[in-house]
Write an enzyme that holds these catalytic residues in place. Structure first.
Site, PDB file in Angstrom:
ATOM      1  N   THR A 210      41.554  45.372  39.391  1.00 42.64           N
ATOM      2  CA  THR A 210      42.690  44.822  38.575  1.00 42.64           C
ATOM      3  C   THR A 210      42.771  42.996  38.742  1.00 42.64           C
ATOM      4  O   THR A 210      42.897  42.290  38.518  1.00 42.64           O
ATOM      5  CB  THR A 210      43.628  45.469  38.854  1.00 42.64           C
TER       6      THR A 210
ATOM      7  N   THR B 102      43.207  49.842  43.016  1.00 40.16           N
ATOM      8  CA  THR B 102      44.342  50.240  43.458  1.00 40.16           C
ATOM      9  C   THR B 102      44.083  52.071  42.938  1.00 40.16           C
ATOM     10  O   THR B 102      44.285  52.903  43.543  1.00 40.16           O
ATOM     11  CB  THR B 102      45.766  50.060  42.710  1.00 40.16           C
ATOM     12  N   ASP B 103      43.170  51.946  41.878  1.00 38.74           N
ATOM     13  CA  ASP B 103      42.783  54.010  41.762  1.00 38.74           C
ATOM     14  C   ASP B 103      42.253  54.953  42.492  1.00 38.74           C
ATOM     15  O   ASP B 103      42.558  55.598  42.656  1.00 38.74           O
ATOM     16  CB  ASP B 103      42.215  53.680  40.932  1.00 38.74           C
TER      17      ASP B 103
HETATM   18  N1  ASP Z   1      40.961  50.112  37.725  1.00 36.42           N
HETATM   19  C1  ASP Z   1      40.956  49.308  38.389  1.00 36.42           C
HETATM   20  C2  ASP Z   1      40.901  49.608  39.917  1.00 36.42           C
HETATM   21  O1  ASP Z   1      39.340  48.860  39.967  1.00 36.42           O
HETATM   22  C3  ASP Z   1      42.470  49.862  39.265  1.00 36.42           C
HETATM   23  C4  ASP Z   1      43.223  48.595  39.768  1.00 36.42           C
HETATM   24  O2  ASP Z   1      43.256  47.785  40.562  1.00 36.42           O
HETATM   25  O3  ASP Z   1      44.441  48.835  39.494  1.00 36.42           O
HETATM   26  O4  ASP Z   1      40.800  50.452  40.330  1.00 36.42           O
END
Ligand code: ASP
Length: 331
Positions: free
Chosen positions: A17, A93-94
């Site tokens: 993200t 963050t995932d």
């Molecule tokens: N979909 C994103 C990721 O690559 C979510 C994030 O970065 O918060 O994990």
């Protein structure tokens, strides 16, 4: 050009993200911004360190896998050998809770690695990426972060890779460490650690292919007989997210007894916090019976962390005895 008396920080970007902007055609945010774009988005980041940029990947973090992590470790090693005093990794963050712990198990250098990301992409009001990136650089550049391994820095909080968990789908305060709380904060640009450095427990580098390790959750009314098929499906180990303190329905015991003869079975708790009990209950399916049957206690490790540890241990060539020893050293 290198500026005198300032640390060099390697910034290694992988997507997520923090690097995502809306795509008009796809009608949603996708990882797009380069590592140079990220640096340019943070006014003043160059006041703290000379930044060297590496674009390691450009993907959502669910697409990261264990081989990406060994490649990241190689990049970090190259950076510190070239003189960097710390590394910042940006990612989605995932999966930070899993990737950071795997990196921590493999990172045996004193230089800190600060992993960060963002909950709100750069097109949204209150996007947290620039502040998180700045805080991560401030942590990685600070001598007090040395010998602490891999740290996760978001929302001006510093967490250990061992304990940090993503607890919310969208909040900028999504990251929590139930066991310890954050071990530090970044106040007015200054990292402050609330703990002395902790004993670091690494593991050996992988010597074989990464095994498939399952993570299965106990649920109301299910004896989980399906887990007996895991070895036939190619799984070389499993972490069971058991009820409460480490309990399963009694009807699951025969399958568990057979499964431990074939693959390592780790007993964790689906509550996600606290330590798996060892001597409190004695009913059929209790923690006492499961441990006596040969399941390995995850102790206070969150099930996601236990799965990462089991994966890395098997990849490093550990046998059942070594796996048991390594888990009990971390409880
Ligand atoms: N979909 C994103 C990721 O690559 C979510 C994030 O970065 O918060 O994990």
């Amino acid at each position: 050009m290198k500026t005198q008396n300032r640390p060099t920080i390697a910034l290694v970007a992988t997507g997520g993200t923090i690097a995502s902007v809306p795509d008009a055609h796809l009608k949603g945010a996708v990882p797009t911004l380069t590592v140079e774009d990220l640096v340019a988005s943070v006014p003043g980041v160059g006041d703290h360190a000379d930044i060297t940029c590496v674009q390691q990947a450009q993907k959502p973090s669910v697409e990261l896998d264990f081989p990406d992590l060994t490649a990241l470790i190689a990049t970090c090693l190259k950076a510190v050998e070239a003189g960097a005093s710390g590394v910042v990794i940006t990612q989605g963050t995932d999966t930070i809770e899993e990737t950071s712990y795997a990196l921590d198990l493999l990172w045996d250098r004193p230089e800190p690695i600060a992993v960060t990301g963002a909950m709100r992409n750069p097109s949204l009001a209150g996007s947290d990426g620039p502040a998180n990136l700045l805080a991560a650089v401030q942590v990685a550049a600070n001598p007090s972060a040395r010998d602490r391994g891999v740290l996760v820095v978001l929302n001006d909080e510093i967490h250990t890779a061992r304990d940090v968990i993503k607890t919310h789908t969208s909040s900028i305060s999504a990251f929590r460490s139930w066991r310890t709380g954050p071990i530090g904060t970044v106040d007015e640009g200054e990292p402050r650690f609330h703990t002395s450095t902790l004993r670091r427990l690494g593991i050996n580098a992988p010597v074989r292919s990464i095994p498939r390790i399952a993570l299965v959750t106990a649920v109301l009314g299910d004896g989980m007989s399906y887990v007996e098929a895991l070895p036939d499906w190619g799984y070389e180990g499993v972490v069971i997210e058991a009820f409460g303190g480490g309990h399963l329905r009694s009807e699951g015991m025969p399958v568990m007894r057979e499964l431990v003869q074939r693959i390592p079975v780790v007993l964790a708790s689906r509550t996600g916090a606290g330590t798996v009990l060892s001597r409190t209950y004695a009913f059929p399916g209790s923690e006492t019976e499961l441990l006596q049957a040969g399941l390995i206690s995850a102790g206070s490790l969150h099930p996601l962390k236990a799965r990462v540890l089991l994966t890395m241990l098997i990849a490093s060539g550990a046998d059942q005895t070594a796996i048991r020893r390594e888990f009990s050293a971390r409880t």
